[in-house]
Motif scaffolding. Structure first.
Motif, PDB file in Angstrom:
ATOM      1  N   THR A   1       0.817  -1.223   0.000  1.00  0.00           N
ATOM      2  CA  THR A   1       0.000   0.000   0.000  1.00  0.00           C
ATOM      3  C   THR A   1       0.841   1.259   0.000  1.00  0.00           C
ATOM      4  OG1 THR A   1      -0.152  -0.110   2.408  1.00  0.00           O
ATOM      5  CG2 THR A   1      -1.943  -1.115   1.154  1.00  0.00           C
TER       6      THR A   1
ATOM      7  N   LEU B   1       1.910   2.064  -3.567  1.00  0.00           N
ATOM      8  CA  LEU B   1       0.758   2.447  -4.378  1.00  0.00           C
ATOM      9  C   LEU B   1       0.262   3.845  -4.030  1.00  0.00           C
ATOM     10  CD1 LEU B   1      -1.256  -0.881  -4.542  1.00  0.00           C
ATOM     11  CD2 LEU B   1       0.050   0.208  -6.353  1.00  0.00           C
ATOM     12  N   THR B   2       0.245   4.192  -2.740  1.00  0.00           N
ATOM     13  CA  THR B   2      -0.224   5.530  -2.355  1.00  0.00           C
ATOM     14  C   THR B   2       0.768   6.601  -2.792  1.00  0.00           C
ATOM     15  OG1 THR B   2       0.710   5.247  -0.148  1.00  0.00           O
ATOM     16  CG2 THR B   2      -1.638   4.786  -0.407  1.00  0.00           C
TER      17      THR B   2
ATOM     18  N   GLY C   1       2.762   6.408  -5.351  1.00  0.00           N
ATOM     19  CA  GLY C   1       2.608   6.493  -6.810  1.00  0.00           C
ATOM     20  C   GLY C   1       1.365   7.273  -7.201  1.00  0.00           C
ATOM     21  N   ALA C   2       0.282   7.074  -6.457  1.00  0.00           N
ATOM     22  CA  ALA C   2      -0.954   7.809  -6.735  1.00  0.00           C
ATOM     23  C   ALA C   2      -0.777   9.298  -6.448  1.00  0.00           C
ATOM     24  CB  ALA C   2      -2.095   7.242  -5.904  1.00  0.00           C
ATOM     25  N   LYS C   3      -0.049   9.634  -5.369  1.00  0.00           N
ATOM     26  CA  LYS C   3       0.213  11.048  -5.062  1.00  0.00           C
ATOM     27  C   LYS C   3       1.053  11.690  -6.160  1.00  0.00           C
ATOM     28  CE  LYS C   3      -0.008  10.713  -0.041  1.00  0.00           C
ATOM     29  NZ  LYS C   3       0.770  10.771   1.205  1.00  0.00           N
TER      30      LYS C   3
ATOM     31  N   LEU D   1       1.272  10.774  -9.284  1.00  0.00           N
ATOM     32  CA  LEU D   1       0.441  10.899 -10.478  1.00  0.00           C
ATOM     33  C   LEU D   1      -0.523  12.072 -10.353  1.00  0.00           C
ATOM     34  CD1 LEU D   1      -0.399   9.712 -13.224  1.00  0.00           C
ATOM     35  CD2 LEU D   1      -2.034   8.291 -11.987  1.00  0.00           C
ATOM     36  N   GLY D   2      -1.119  12.238  -9.172  1.00  0.00           N
ATOM     37  CA  GLY D   2      -2.041  13.356  -8.950  1.00  0.00           C
ATOM     38  C   GLY D   2      -1.355  14.700  -9.054  1.00  0.00           C
TER      39      GLY D   2
END
Length: 76
Positions: free
Chosen positions: A22, A25-26, A28-30, A32-33
């Motif tokens: 996790t 993934l978090t 990476g999501a930050k 990307l955002g």
């Protein structure tokens, strides 16, 4: 063959979580955002016309750049 059911997607999600964890993934999501946010900001800024200088400012700026060019050319 058809489309995947919800159970297929849940299994894929579980495998991805187990492989990457996790935390990765978090982060990476930050990332990307923030990249999407910067892209949208850049697209908005591109649409705005740049500040226009008055004629007096342009002539002063061109004179100072000419003086700077002459200084750069002089060997010392």
């Amino acid at each position: 063959m058809g489309s995947f059911s919800i159970w297929h997607w849940l299994i894929v999600l579980a495998v991805v979580l187990l492989v990457f964890g996790t935390k990765r993934l978090t982060s990476g999501a930050k990332d990307l955002g923030s990249a999407v946010k910067e892209f949208k900001k850049g697209m908005r800024d591109e649409d705005k016309p740049g500040a226009q200088l008055g004629d007096e400012s342009r002539s002063d700026a061109s004179r100072s750049s000419t003086v700077q060019d002459e200084r750069d050319r002089d060997p010392r």
